[in-house]
Write a protein that holds these residues in place. Sequence first.
Motif, mmCIF file in Angstrom:
data_model
loop_
_atom_site.group_PDB
_atom_site.id
_atom_site.type_symbol
_atom_site.label_atom_id
_atom_site.label_comp_id
_atom_site.label_asym_id
_atom_site.label_seq_id
_atom_site.Cartn_x
_atom_site.Cartn_y
_atom_site.Cartn_z
ATOM 1 N N UNK A 38 -3.981 7.124 -1.834
ATOM 2 C CA UNK A 38 -4.276 8.857 -1.764
ATOM 3 C C UNK A 38 -5.249 8.955 -0.497
ATOM 4 N N UNK A 39 -6.010 7.912 -0.054
ATOM 5 C CA UNK A 39 -6.790 8.290 0.996
ATOM 6 C C UNK A 39 -6.195 8.369 2.289
ATOM 7 N N UNK A 40 -5.157 7.632 2.493
ATOM 8 C CA UNK A 40 -4.237 7.737 3.583
ATOM 9 C C UNK A 40 -3.575 9.007 3.579
ATOM 10 N N UNK A 41 -2.971 9.511 2.514
ATOM 11 C CA UNK A 41 -2.236 10.787 2.371
ATOM 12 C C UNK A 41 -3.362 11.962 2.966
ATOM 13 N N UNK A 63 -6.171 11.555 4.757
ATOM 14 C CA UNK A 63 -6.289 11.387 6.353
ATOM 15 C C UNK A 63 -5.143 12.220 7.085
ATOM 16 N N UNK A 64 -4.039 11.618 6.561
ATOM 17 C CA UNK A 64 -2.824 12.034 7.448
ATOM 18 C C UNK A 64 -2.543 13.471 7.400
ATOM 19 N N UNK A 65 -3.196 14.196 6.400
ATOM 20 C CA UNK A 65 -2.782 15.547 6.395
ATOM 21 C C UNK A 65 -3.865 16.396 7.117
ATOM 22 N N UNK A 66 -4.740 15.746 7.991
ATOM 23 C CA UNK A 66 -5.832 16.519 8.873
ATOM 24 C C UNK A 66 -5.085 16.522 10.128
#
Length: 223
Positions: A63-66, A68-71
């Motif tokens: 969830x955190x990776x998703x 961060x990648x959305x930024x």
Amino acid sequence: MSTQPIRHRLAEAAVTLFDDNGYDETTVDDIAARAGVSRSTFFRYYRSKEDAIFPDHDTLLARIDARLRASTADTAIVAITDAVRIVLAHYVDDAEVSLRRYRLVREVPALRDREIASVARYQRLFREFVGAWLGDSPDAGLRAELMAASVVAAHNQVLRGWLRAGGTYDPSGPLDHALGYVIATFRHLEQPQESGDQVVVATFSRTASPQAVMAAIQQHLGP
């Protein structure tokens, strides 16, 4: 039979048995039996008995990776602070297990080592994200390490305070306060200065008038 998800039932069973019988004396079979499932079902959810009382770190990290990648580069710090809030909310939403886990981790070295290893995974994820964001800028590796460590430290300090208080208050405000220090420290990374920019540092007496301060700054900066 409880309608709680099996993963949650196993976590509650593990915490209860560790509390009542001791960590070393509790087996996977004991945990499975208390949760009303088979041994094989236990291993579909957890790899070991200590895993059963910790959050689902793989899911949380995903969830955190998703997030961060959305930024983008312009919203990187916002994404990082959002990601930290996701982790804290996970503990708060399951407060009873979180509080009991906290007591156990303080008493059982094996659980303490497991927690330290888990924290390192979060810090590594933040470090890799910030490192990619900074690219080839000067000291990118060092700055990424420092920022990741600061983010994790801010979260852990707030989480520990909430746990020590028995979960008696909403920790979201203290987390925002702690993250404010992180943002203030690293905000300049979003808008790096031009290579030709210079920084002027000056000191003045407390009795100096505003006019004297401005005159001295203008003299240093030139026309």
